[in-house]
Design a protein around this motif. Structure first.
Motif: not given
Length: 98
Positions: A1-11
């Protein structure tokens, strides 16, 4: 399962913040090297003075950006930056007490 856009943005935001902190620390190391080199017998004081002024300005800009970016997570004492920004020359820094 991939990361959400929000998670990618936080990273990405955390990576940016770490990069800002890393650059700030590296510039503090350069600043320290300049100060330590000043009393060396073979020091080019004119060149060190120019490096000092450039690094001092860069630290002041980075301090402002970090303070705005990290907000309550930023813990550098304002007195430290006041001493740095108030110093008109490398010789003035050397004349201050530790």
């Amino acid at each position: 399962m991939g990361m959400s856009k929000k998670q990618l943005h936080l990273i990405e935001e955390y990576r940016r913040r770490v990069g800002l902190c890393r650059q700030f620390m590296n510039d503090w190391l350069v600043f320290n090297q300049i100060i330590n080199a000043y009393n060396s017998p073979d020091a080019d004081k004119s060149q060190l003075e120019n490096q000092f002024l450039q690094t001092k300005s860069k630290l002041a800009r980075e301090h402002k950006v970090l303070k705005e970016t990290l907000q309550e997570d930023y813990g550098l004492d304002n007195n430290t930056m006041n001493i740095i920004s108030g110093a008109t020359s490398l010789e003035a820094i050397h004349g201050q007490s530790e």
